[in-house]
Write a protein that holds these residues in place. Sequence first.
Motif, PDB file in Angstrom:
ATOM      1  N   ALA A  48      -7.124  -6.796   2.066  1.00  0.00           N
ATOM      2  CA  ALA A  48      -6.678  -6.620   3.445  1.00  0.00           C
ATOM      3  C   ALA A  48      -6.187  -7.955   4.002  1.00  0.00           C
ATOM      4  N   THR A  49      -4.949  -7.984   4.455  1.00  0.00           N
ATOM      5  CA  THR A  49      -4.391  -9.190   5.109  1.00  0.00           C
ATOM      6  C   THR A  49      -3.302  -8.737   6.057  1.00  0.00           C
ATOM      7  N   ASP A  50      -3.475  -9.035   7.323  1.00  0.00           N
ATOM      8  CA  ASP A  50      -2.478  -8.635   8.316  1.00  0.00           C
ATOM      9  C   ASP A  50      -1.351  -9.667   8.338  1.00  0.00           C
ATOM     10  N   SER A  51      -0.151  -9.228   8.030  1.00  0.00           N
ATOM     11  CA  SER A  51       0.978 -10.168   7.992  1.00  0.00           C
ATOM     12  C   SER A  51       1.342 -10.708   9.373  1.00  0.00           C
ATOM     13  N   ALA A  52       0.790 -10.108  10.428  1.00  0.00           N
ATOM     14  CA  ALA A  52       1.032 -10.658  11.767  1.00  0.00           C
ATOM     15  C   ALA A  52       0.184 -11.903  12.023  1.00  0.00           C
ATOM     16  N   ASP A  53      -0.783 -12.161  11.141  1.00  0.00           N
ATOM     17  CA  ASP A  53      -1.714 -13.285  11.296  1.00  0.00           C
ATOM     18  C   ASP A  53      -1.286 -14.407  10.343  1.00  0.00           C
ATOM     19  N   ALA A  59      -2.578  -3.606   5.473  1.00  0.00           N
ATOM     20  CA  ALA A  59      -3.165  -3.844   6.798  1.00  0.00           C
ATOM     21  C   ALA A  59      -3.845  -2.572   7.286  1.00  0.00           C
ATOM     22  N   GLY A  60      -3.080  -1.507   7.498  1.00  0.00           N
ATOM     23  CA  GLY A  60      -3.656  -0.301   8.076  1.00  0.00           C
ATOM     24  C   GLY A  60      -4.066   0.770   7.078  1.00  0.00           C
ATOM     25  N   SER A  61      -3.519   0.741   5.866  1.00  0.00           N
ATOM     26  CA  SER A  61      -3.666   1.885   4.936  1.00  0.00           C
ATOM     27  C   SER A  61      -4.671   1.585   3.831  1.00  0.00           C
ATOM     28  N   SER A 117       0.798  -1.239   0.000  1.00  0.00           N
ATOM     29  CA  SER A 117       0.000   0.000   0.000  1.00  0.00           C
ATOM     30  C   SER A 117       0.822   1.276   0.000  1.00  0.00           C
ATOM     31  N   ARG A 118       2.040   1.217   0.528  1.00  0.00           N
ATOM     32  CA  ARG A 118       2.844   2.443   0.679  1.00  0.00           C
ATOM     33  C   ARG A 118       4.314   2.132   0.388  1.00  0.00           C
ATOM     34  N   GLY A 119       5.102   3.203   0.267  1.00  0.00           N
ATOM     35  CA  GLY A 119       6.557   3.098   0.262  1.00  0.00           C
ATOM     36  C   GLY A 119       7.109   2.168  -0.813  1.00  0.00           C
ATOM     37  N   GLN A 133      18.144  -6.182  -0.135  1.00  0.00           N
ATOM     38  CA  GLN A 133      18.483  -5.563   1.142  1.00  0.00           C
ATOM     39  C   GLN A 133      18.705  -4.066   0.953  1.00  0.00           C
ATOM     40  N   PRO A 134      17.648  -3.276   1.112  1.00  0.00           N
ATOM     41  CA  PRO A 134      17.842  -1.829   0.959  1.00  0.00           C
ATOM     42  C   PRO A 134      18.602  -1.245   2.143  1.00  0.00           C
ATOM     43  N   GLY A 135      19.293  -0.154   1.860  1.00  0.00           N
ATOM     44  CA  GLY A 135      19.738   0.751   2.916  1.00  0.00           C
ATOM     45  C   GLY A 135      18.659   1.792   3.114  1.00  0.00           C
ATOM     46  N   PRO A 136      19.015   2.995   3.573  1.00  0.00           N
ATOM     47  CA  PRO A 136      17.992   4.008   3.827  1.00  0.00           C
ATOM     48  C   PRO A 136      17.219   4.355   2.550  1.00  0.00           C
ATOM     49  N   VAL A 137      15.909   4.231   2.626  1.00  0.00           N
ATOM     50  CA  VAL A 137      15.042   4.552   1.487  1.00  0.00           C
ATOM     51  C   VAL A 137      13.972   5.519   1.980  1.00  0.00           C
ATOM     52  N   ASP A 187       7.692  -9.390  19.507  1.00  0.00           N
ATOM     53  CA  ASP A 187       7.201 -10.663  18.962  1.00  0.00           C
ATOM     54  C   ASP A 187       6.327 -10.438  17.724  1.00  0.00           C
ATOM     55  N   ARG A 188       5.532  -9.364  17.761  1.00  0.00           N
ATOM     56  CA  ARG A 188       4.688  -9.059  16.593  1.00  0.00           C
ATOM     57  C   ARG A 188       5.578  -8.738  15.385  1.00  0.00           C
ATOM     58  N   MET A 189       6.628  -7.969  15.615  1.00  0.00           N
ATOM     59  CA  MET A 189       7.543  -7.647  14.510  1.00  0.00           C
ATOM     60  C   MET A 189       8.156  -8.935  13.944  1.00  0.00           C
ATOM     61  N   VAL A 196      12.155 -11.577  -1.142  1.00  0.00           N
ATOM     62  CA  VAL A 196      11.828 -11.054   0.185  1.00  0.00           C
ATOM     63  C   VAL A 196      12.631  -9.774   0.399  1.00  0.00           C
ATOM     64  N   ILE A 197      11.969  -8.746   0.916  1.00  0.00           N
ATOM     65  CA  ILE A 197      12.690  -7.504   1.200  1.00  0.00           C
ATOM     66  C   ILE A 197      13.297  -7.602   2.598  1.00  0.00           C
ATOM     67  N   GLY A 198      14.606  -7.724   2.633  1.00  0.00           N
ATOM     68  CA  GLY A 198      15.339  -7.739   3.904  1.00  0.00           C
ATOM     69  C   GLY A 198      15.807  -6.337   4.224  1.00  0.00           C
ATOM     70  N   SER A 199      17.051  -6.230   4.641  1.00  0.00           N
ATOM     71  CA  SER A 199      17.623  -4.900   4.928  1.00  0.00           C
ATOM     72  C   SER A 199      19.137  -5.039   5.001  1.00  0.00           C
ATOM     73  N   ASN A 219       7.171  -7.904   0.986  1.00  0.00           N
ATOM     74  CA  ASN A 219       7.725  -6.581   1.332  1.00  0.00           C
ATOM     75  C   ASN A 219       7.273  -6.112   2.706  1.00  0.00           C
ATOM     76  N   ALA A 220       6.088  -6.534   3.149  1.00  0.00           N
ATOM     77  CA  ALA A 220       5.517  -6.032   4.413  1.00  0.00           C
ATOM     78  C   ALA A 220       6.537  -6.165   5.531  1.00  0.00           C
ATOM     79  N   GLY A 221       6.762  -5.077   6.216  1.00  0.00           N
ATOM     80  CA  GLY A 221       7.712  -5.117   7.323  1.00  0.00           C
ATOM     81  C   GLY A 221       7.491  -3.936   8.239  1.00  0.00           C
TER      82      GLY A 221
HETATM   83  P1  NDP Z   1       6.627   1.713   5.105  1.00  0.00           P
HETATM   84  O1  NDP Z   1       6.383   1.753   6.564  1.00  0.00           O
HETATM   85  O2  NDP Z   1       6.727   2.992   4.361  1.00  0.00           O
HETATM   86  O3  NDP Z   1       5.558   0.751   4.395  1.00  0.00           O
HETATM   87  C1  NDP Z   1       5.364  -0.529   4.933  1.00  0.00           C
HETATM   88  C2  NDP Z   1       4.424  -1.327   4.054  1.00  0.00           C
HETATM   89  O4  NDP Z   1       4.278  -2.619   4.660  1.00  0.00           O
HETATM   90  C3  NDP Z   1       3.060  -0.697   3.960  1.00  0.00           C
HETATM   91  O5  NDP Z   1       2.502  -0.940   2.714  1.00  0.00           O
HETATM   92  C4  NDP Z   1       2.297  -1.431   5.066  1.00  0.00           C
HETATM   93  O6  NDP Z   1       0.912  -1.541   4.810  1.00  0.00           O
HETATM   94  C5  NDP Z   1       2.906  -2.815   4.969  1.00  0.00           C
HETATM   95  N1  NDP Z   1       2.742  -3.505   6.243  1.00  0.00           N
HETATM   96  C6  NDP Z   1       3.297  -3.204   7.439  1.00  0.00           C
HETATM   97  N2  NDP Z   1       2.831  -4.024   8.389  1.00  0.00           N
HETATM   98  C7  NDP Z   1       1.958  -4.860   7.775  1.00  0.00           C
HETATM   99  C8  NDP Z   1       1.149  -5.926   8.212  1.00  0.00           C
HETATM  100  N3  NDP Z   1       1.098  -6.296   9.501  1.00  0.00           N
HETATM  101  N4  NDP Z   1       0.383  -6.573   7.304  1.00  0.00           N
HETATM  102  C9  NDP Z   1       0.403  -6.202   6.004  1.00  0.00           C
HETATM  103  N5  NDP Z   1       1.138  -5.189   5.515  1.00  0.00           N
HETATM  104  C10 NDP Z   1       1.903  -4.528   6.404  1.00  0.00           C
HETATM  105  O7  NDP Z   1       7.984   0.888   4.930  1.00  0.00           O
HETATM  106  P2  NDP Z   1       9.018   0.799   3.718  1.00  0.00           P
HETATM  107  O8  NDP Z   1       8.342   0.906   2.432  1.00  0.00           O
HETATM  108  O9  NDP Z   1      10.136   1.705   4.022  1.00  0.00           O
HETATM  109  O10 NDP Z   1       9.565  -0.676   3.969  1.00  0.00           O
HETATM  110  C11 NDP Z   1       9.214  -1.785   3.164  1.00  0.00           C
HETATM  111  C12 NDP Z   1      10.157  -2.930   3.470  1.00  0.00           C
HETATM  112  O11 NDP Z   1      11.499  -2.497   3.245  1.00  0.00           O
HETATM  113  C13 NDP Z   1      10.103  -3.425   4.917  1.00  0.00           C
HETATM  114  O12 NDP Z   1      10.255  -4.819   4.948  1.00  0.00           O
HETATM  115  C14 NDP Z   1      11.307  -2.744   5.547  1.00  0.00           C
HETATM  116  O13 NDP Z   1      11.781  -3.447   6.671  1.00  0.00           O
HETATM  117  C15 NDP Z   1      12.284  -2.750   4.390  1.00  0.00           C
HETATM  118  N6  NDP Z   1      13.357  -1.768   4.479  1.00  0.00           N
HETATM  119  C16 NDP Z   1      13.095  -0.416   4.467  1.00  0.00           C
HETATM  120  C17 NDP Z   1      14.115   0.498   4.554  1.00  0.00           C
HETATM  121  C18 NDP Z   1      13.911   1.979   4.553  1.00  0.00           C
HETATM  122  O14 NDP Z   1      14.877   2.721   4.828  1.00  0.00           O
HETATM  123  N7  NDP Z   1      12.740   2.489   4.232  1.00  0.00           N
HETATM  124  C19 NDP Z   1      15.520   0.043   4.672  1.00  0.00           C
HETATM  125  C20 NDP Z   1      15.679  -1.392   4.659  1.00  0.00           C
HETATM  126  C21 NDP Z   1      14.630  -2.242   4.559  1.00  0.00           C
HETATM  127  P3  NDP Z   1      -0.208  -0.797   5.719  1.00  0.00           P
HETATM  128  O15 NDP Z   1       0.201   0.625   5.880  1.00  0.00           O
HETATM  129  O16 NDP Z   1      -1.444  -0.992   4.901  1.00  0.00           O
HETATM  130  O17 NDP Z   1      -0.253  -1.537   7.003  1.00  0.00           O
END
Ligand code: NDP
Length: 237
Positions: free
Chosen positions: A57-62, A38-40, A15-17, A175-179, A100-102, A129-132, A82-84
């Motif tokens: 809508a799907t919560d990745s914590a579930d 999940a939230g957006s 949904s974002r980023g 594995q992104p750095g600061p984005v 634990d949720r993270m 998979v998006i790591g870091s 990507n969800a993180g």
């Molecule tokens: P944002 O916080 O900007 O966006 C996170 C995205 O993940 C949103 O679309 C959000 O959806 C979704 N998300 C978060 N929690 C959940 C959940 N429980 N269930 C489903 N979707 C979820 O983060 P970024 O775009 O910056 O990060 C994306 C990935 O890149 C992550 O894995 C992060 O760890 C990794 N990363 C980011 C870096 C950075 O500097 N930005 C650096 C290194 C890695 P919603 O809002 O709908 O919940």
Amino acid sequence: MAGFQGKSVLVLGGSRGIGAAIVRRFAAEGAAVTFTYAGSREAAERLAAETGSTAVATDSADRDAVIARVRDSGPLDVLVVNAGVAMMGDPLELEADAVDRMIRINVAAPYHAAVEAARRMPEGGRIVVIGSNVGDHVGFPGIAAYALTKSAVQGLVRGLARDFGPRSITVNAVQPGPVDTDMNPADGPLKDIVYGQMAIKRHGQPDEIAGMVAWLAGPEASFVTGAMHTIDGGFGA
Ligand code: NDP
């Protein structure tokens, strides 16, 4: 661009980023894209309308919800997890339940989603998979729990690459750095800490990460698996 015409792509957390940039990239290249949020909800619905993709809508914590979502998406050519979430702070102060949720979102969900996707994935399928970059190098305090989750992604990717390699399914981490996203805005507090350690002193853009994901999902990367692809402006150099 129509490199992914006819391909079925699921992006968990779109949904974002960075995830939204990945959705835009695959949709622009002709894929049938489904993404989770999940939230957006509003942002997700706007992105779906803009790109012709499907938001669910799907919560990745579930765990069970994630598995059901992957299963219900049918045979996938490409899965991107990507969800993180990133919790930072003094480990002596962090809430145990939140940590634990993270771990459920950043580690358990990628594992279960990848395994479920592989059940029906055709030969040559792709899992990213998006790591870091903190999976490799923890350059400052306060991110031990987050770094733990991103190091775990490395083991997941190496192991599943071996499990699914006989079917020519590749499994890789980006594995992104600061984005520059809501998680880590370019004008946020991390800037001063991280720029000193970078060769290219700026935040990356979500599109730059999406480009690497698209390459890994495309035909040129069919021999690339079990690998970590760092894109961090030289933070770890
Ligand atoms: P944002 O916080 O900007 O966006 C996170 C995205 O993940 C949103 O679309 C959000 O959806 C979704 N998300 C978060 N929690 C959940 C959940 N429980 N269930 C489903 N979707 C979820 O983060 P970024 O775009 O910056 O990060 C994306 C990935 O890149 C992550 O894995 C992060 O760890 C990794 N990363 C980011 C870096 C950075 O500097 N930005 C650096 C290194 C890695 P919603 O809002 O709908 O919940």
